[in-house]
Design a protein around this motif. Structure first.
Motif, PDB file in Angstrom:
ATOM      1  N   SER A 190       0.843  -1.206   0.000  1.00 29.97           N
ATOM      2  CA  SER A 190       0.000   0.000   0.000  1.00 29.97           C
ATOM      3  C   SER A 190       0.870   1.245   0.000  1.00 29.97           C
ATOM      4  O   SER A 190       1.825   1.329   0.778  1.00 29.97           O
ATOM      5  N   TYR A 191       0.514   2.181  -0.858  1.00 36.01           N
ATOM      6  CA  TYR A 191       1.280   3.425  -0.989  1.00 36.01           C
ATOM      7  C   TYR A 191       0.343   4.624  -0.884  1.00 36.01           C
ATOM      8  O   TYR A 191      -0.859   4.517  -1.121  1.00 36.01           O
ATOM      9  N   ASP A 192       0.948   5.787  -0.587  1.00 34.22           N
ATOM     10  CA  ASP A 192       0.211   7.045  -0.699  1.00 34.22           C
ATOM     11  C   ASP A 192       0.198   7.504  -2.159  1.00 34.22           C
ATOM     12  O   ASP A 192      -0.810   7.998  -2.667  1.00 34.22           O
ATOM     13  N   VAL A 193       1.376   7.369  -2.816  1.00 34.71           N
ATOM     14  CA  VAL A 193       1.491   7.813  -4.217  1.00 34.71           C
ATOM     15  C   VAL A 193       2.230   6.748  -5.018  1.00 34.71           C
ATOM     16  O   VAL A 193       3.314   6.305  -4.618  1.00 34.71           O
ATOM     17  N   ALA A 248       6.158   9.732   6.924  1.00 36.16           N
ATOM     18  CA  ALA A 248       6.804   9.890   5.604  1.00 36.16           C
ATOM     19  C   ALA A 248       5.814   9.425   4.537  1.00 36.16           C
ATOM     20  O   ALA A 248       5.001   8.525   4.781  1.00 36.16           O
ATOM     21  N   LEU A 249       5.882  10.063   3.367  1.00 33.28           N
ATOM     22  CA  LEU A 249       4.990   9.663   2.272  1.00 33.28           C
ATOM     23  C   LEU A 249       5.476   8.310   1.729  1.00 33.28           C
ATOM     24  O   LEU A 249       6.675   8.136   1.509  1.00 33.28           O
ATOM     25  N   ARG A 250       4.569   7.374   1.562  1.00 28.81           N
ATOM     26  CA  ARG A 250       4.975   6.065   1.002  1.00 28.81           C
ATOM     27  C   ARG A 250       4.813   6.136  -0.516  1.00 28.81           C
ATOM     28  O   ARG A 250       3.694   6.330  -1.011  1.00 28.81           O
ATOM     29  N   ILE A 251       5.938   6.016  -1.236  1.00 32.44           N
ATOM     30  CA  ILE A 251       5.931   6.262  -2.696  1.00 32.44           C
ATOM     31  C   ILE A 251       6.522   5.080  -3.448  1.00 32.44           C
ATOM     32  O   ILE A 251       7.462   4.447  -2.966  1.00 32.44           O
ATOM     33  N   ALA A 252       5.990   4.830  -4.645  1.00 30.61           N
ATOM     34  CA  ALA A 252       6.627   3.837  -5.533  1.00 30.61           C
ATOM     35  C   ALA A 252       6.608   4.362  -6.960  1.00 30.61           C
ATOM     36  O   ALA A 252       5.732   5.143  -7.339  1.00 30.61           O
ATOM     37  N   ILE A 302      10.457  12.538 -16.388  1.00 31.17           N
ATOM     38  CA  ILE A 302       9.420  13.295 -15.673  1.00 31.17           C
ATOM     39  C   ILE A 302       8.960  12.542 -14.420  1.00 31.17           C
ATOM     40  O   ILE A 302       8.896  13.116 -13.328  1.00 31.17           O
ATOM     41  N   GLY A 303       8.671  11.249 -14.561  1.00 33.12           N
ATOM     42  CA  GLY A 303       8.226  10.465 -13.410  1.00 33.12           C
ATOM     43  C   GLY A 303       9.300  10.387 -12.330  1.00 33.12           C
ATOM     44  O   GLY A 303       9.003  10.494 -11.137  1.00 33.12           O
ATOM     45  N   LEU A 304      10.553  10.213 -12.730  1.00 30.00           N
ATOM     46  CA  LEU A 304      11.633  10.073 -11.739  1.00 30.00           C
ATOM     47  C   LEU A 304      11.916  11.386 -11.031  1.00 30.00           C
ATOM     48  O   LEU A 304      12.192  11.411  -9.827  1.00 30.00           O
ATOM     49  N   LEU A 305      11.838  12.493 -11.782  1.00 28.04           N
ATOM     50  CA  LEU A 305      12.065  13.799 -11.135  1.00 28.04           C
ATOM     51  C   LEU A 305      10.962  14.057 -10.096  1.00 28.04           C
ATOM     52  O   LEU A 305      11.226  14.510  -8.978  1.00 28.04           O
ATOM     53  N   LEU A 306       9.714  13.727 -10.474  1.00 26.12           N
ATOM     54  CA  LEU A 306       8.606  13.906  -9.528  1.00 26.12           C
ATOM     55  C   LEU A 306       8.829  13.041  -8.283  1.00 26.12           C
ATOM     56  O   LEU A 306       8.664  13.513  -7.141  1.00 26.12           O
ATOM     57  N   ALA A 307       9.228  11.787  -8.496  1.00 27.75           N
ATOM     58  CA  ALA A 307       9.454  10.885  -7.351  1.00 27.75           C
ATOM     59  C   ALA A 307      10.513  11.478  -6.430  1.00 27.75           C
ATOM     60  O   ALA A 307      10.360  11.469  -5.201  1.00 27.75           O
ATOM     61  N   ARG A 308      11.564  11.994  -7.044  1.00 28.29           N
ATOM     62  CA  ARG A 308      12.661  12.553  -6.227  1.00 28.29           C
ATOM     63  C   ARG A 308      12.158  13.736  -5.386  1.00 28.29           C
ATOM     64  O   ARG A 308      12.520  13.871  -4.226  1.00 28.29           O
ATOM     65  N   LEU A 309      11.304  14.578  -5.951  1.00 22.78           N
ATOM     66  CA  LEU A 309      10.776  15.716  -5.183  1.00 22.78           C
ATOM     67  C   LEU A 309       9.830  15.242  -4.078  1.00 22.78           C
ATOM     68  O   LEU A 309       9.818  15.795  -2.983  1.00 22.78           O
ATOM     69  N   LEU A 310       9.035  14.210  -4.397  1.00 24.84           N
ATOM     70  CA  LEU A 310       8.038  13.748  -3.416  1.00 24.84           C
ATOM     71  C   LEU A 310       8.673  13.028  -2.231  1.00 24.84           C
ATOM     72  O   LEU A 310       8.071  12.961  -1.153  1.00 24.84           O
TER      73      LEU A 310
END
Ligand SMILES: Cc1cc2nc3c(=O)[nH]c(=O)nc-3n(C[C@H](O)[C@H](O)[C@H](O)COP(=O)(O)OP(=O)(O)OC[C@H]3O[C@@H](n4cnc5c(N)ncnc54)[C@H](O)[C@@H]3O)c2cc1C
Length: 398
Positions: A6-9, A34-38, A17-25
Motif C-alpha cells: 500500500s502506498y500514498d502515491v 513519511a509519504l509512502r511512494i513507488a 518526468i516520473g523520476l524527477l517527480l518521485a525525487r521531489l516527493l
C-alpha cells in the motif's frame, strides 16, 4: 512482489518526468508520517559507464536545469552529456542566419548566463534512478501497470508481477500512456504527416555554443551544440521524404544537409546512424480526477520545434509537487483529493495548451504558402528588443 503493498502515491512511468517527480516527493510528509511512494517502470535505465552519447538529447531551459540541480541530479550528469548554449539563431531564407528574415537571441539580452543546456536524456534518467535507489525512500518496482480498479479508499493496481494499492496514481507513462487509456481519458491528437530525423554530426566550424534552427519548406531543422564539439540534428520533414533521407549514404546525406542549412557551420560529417520519430501533438481532455493525475507526455505531447516537451513536463512536476506539499501539511489529508488535484490541472493546462497552439501555428505558418510573411515577422521580432527579450525569457522557462 508477493504481498500487495500500500502506498500514498504511485507513479507509473520512470522516464525523466516520473523520476524527477518521485525525487521531489521523497521530501514530503503525509501528516506526521513519511509519504509512502513507488515508481513502476518496466524498463529501468542502465548506468552509463562510457562517454558515448545517445541520440535522444533535449534542450532544457534554466528553470528545468534548476529543478534537476535542486534534487542533486545535474551535478552528477557527466560533463560530456551536457552542453550549455548562450545564443539561438533562427532563420528562414537561403542566405544564412545573417539575413533580414532571421532572429538572434542571446542569454545576455535576457540578463542570464546561459539560455539552456543540451542534455542527454539517458544520463539524466540514469542519475535520477540511482539517486532514488541510494536514497531508499521510494520503492522502484520493475513491472508494467496493466489494469486498475477504483475502490472506496484507494486504487488497486494490477502489475505484471503482483498487485499494489495507492491513494494517488500519477500517470507519467509517456505519450501512449496506458494510465490515460485505462482511465478512459480522451486525448485530442493532431498528426502532422511529418517525422523528425535525429543524428549527431561533426561540423567543420565551431558551433559557438549556439542552437541553430532553419525553417525549411518541409519543416524546421535544428543543430544543437554538444559538449564534444559535434551538433545534434533534429530535422522535421514530410513523412514521404523519410525513406529517401534514410536511403542516402553518409556523404550524400551530410552534403544535402550542409546545403539545406546554407553551410552555416561549414561542411557537416555524419558520426552516427540516423533515427526517425513520428511527430504529433496531443492534449488530454483532463489531467486529474479522484485519485489520479497525468504529467509530462502522458498529458500533452508537443512538436519538438521549440524543444519544449520535457520543459513543460518539468513545469507540471513543479506545480503538482507544490500542490501536494501544501495540502499534505494538513492533518488527515488524502493525496488523492480531487479538489487539490484540480488546482494542479488549472495551473498547468492553460500554459500547455498555449504552447501547443503556438508550436502548431508556427509549424503551419512556415510550411504553408505564408512563409514569406513569417520571414518578415522574424525580421520584425529581431528588430524589437522588447519582443525578443520576452520570447527569450519564455524559451528559458521564465
Ligand atoms: C525528436 C525529439 C526531440 C525532442 N527534443 C526536445 C527538446 O529539445 N527539449 C525538450 O524539452 N523536449 C524535447 N522532446 C520531448 C521530450 O523528449 C519528451 O517530452 C520527454 O522525454 C517526455 O518524458 P516523459 O517522462 O513524460 O515520457 P517518457 O520519456 O516517454 O517516459 C515514459 C515512461 O513510462 C514507462 N511506461 C510505459 N508504459 C508503462 C506502463 N504500462 N507501466 C509503467 N510504466 C510504463 C516507459 O517505459 C517510460 O520509461 C523531444 C522529443 C522528440 C521526439
Amino acid at each position: 512482489m508477493s504481498q500487495p503493498r500500500s502506498y500514498d502515491v504511485v507513479i507509473a512511468g520512470g522516464g525523466v518526468i516520473g523520476l524527477l517527480l518521485a525525487r521531489l516527493l521523497t521530501e514530503l510528509r503525509c501528516g506526521a508520517d513519511a509519504l509512502r511512494i513507488a515508481v513502476i517502470e518496466p524498463d529501468p535505465p542502465m548506468p552509463v559507464s562510457d562517454e558515448s552519447l545517445d541520440l535522444r538529447v533535449s534542450a532544457l531551459s534554466p528553470a528545468s536545469l534548476q529543478m534537476l540541480d535542486s534534487v542533486g541530479c545535474l551535478a552528477r550528469v557527466p560533463a560530456h552529456a551536457q552542453c550549455a548554449f548562450d545564443t539561438m539563431r533562427v532563420w528562414q531564407n537561403g542566405d544564412g542566419p545573417e539575413n533580414d528574415h532571421a532572429i538572434c537571441f542571446s542569454a545576455a539580452q535576457a540578463g542570464a548566463a546561459e539560455l539552456g543546456r543540451i542534455v542527454e536524456n539517458r544520463s539524466v534518467r540514469a542519475v535520477l534512478w540511482s539517486l532514488l535507489e541510494e536514497d531508499g525512500r521510494c520503492d522502484l518496482l520493475q513491472a508494467e501497470l496493466t489494469a486498475l480498479t477504483e475502490r472506496a479508499g484507494d486504487m488497486q493496481l494490477q502489475l505484471t508481477n503482483g498487485v499494489a494499492h495507492t491513494r494517488l496514481l500519477i500517470g507519467a507513462d509517456g505519450a501512449a500512456s496506458p494510465v490515460r487509456e485505462l482511465l478512459g481519458i480522451r486525448s485530442r491528437e493532431i498528426t502532422y504527416g511529418e517525422n523528425a530525423l535525429v543524428a549527431h554530426l561533426q561540423p567543420a566550424l565551431p558551433h559557438q555554443a549556439t542552437a541553430w534552427q532553419k525553417f525549411l519548406p518541409g519543416g524546421p531543422a535544428a543543430l544543437l551544440p554538444l559538449a564534444d564539439g559535434r551538433v545534434s540534428l533534429v530535422w522535421s520533414h514530410p513523412e514521404d521524404d523519410t525513406e529517401h533521407l534514410l536511403a542516402l549514404d553518409d556523404q550524400e546525406f551530410a552534403a544535402r544537409l550542409t546545403r539545406e542549412l546554407d553551410g552555416v557551420l561549414g561542411e557537416l560529417s555524419c558520426t552516427t546512424a540516423r533515427a526517425v520519430f513520428p511527430l504529433c501533438s496531443a492534449h488530454a481532455e483532463r489531467y486529474t480526477g479522484r485519485r489520479f493525475a497525468l504529467v509530462g507526455d502522458a498529458a500533452h505531447r508537443i512538436h519538438p520545434l521549440a524543444g519544449q516537451g520535457a520543459n513543460l513536463g518539468m513545469r507540471d512536476v513543479a506545480a503538482l509537487s507544490s500542490e501536494l506539499r501544501e495540502f499534505l501539511r494538513q492533518p488527515l489529508a488524502d493525496p488523492g483529493d480531487p479538489r487539490m488535484l484540480r488546482r494542479y490541472e488549472r495551473s498547468r493546462k492553460g500554459d500547455n495548451a498555449l504552447t501547443l497552439r503556438t508550436m502548431q501555428g508556427l509549424d503551419g505558418l512556415f510550411t504553408s504558402g505564408l512563409a514569406e510573411l513569417a520571414g518578415a515577422g522574424m525580421g520584425m521580432v529581431d528588430r524589437s528588443p522588447l519582443l525578443k527579450s520576452m520570447l527569450a525569457r519564455y524559451a528559458m522557462g521564465g
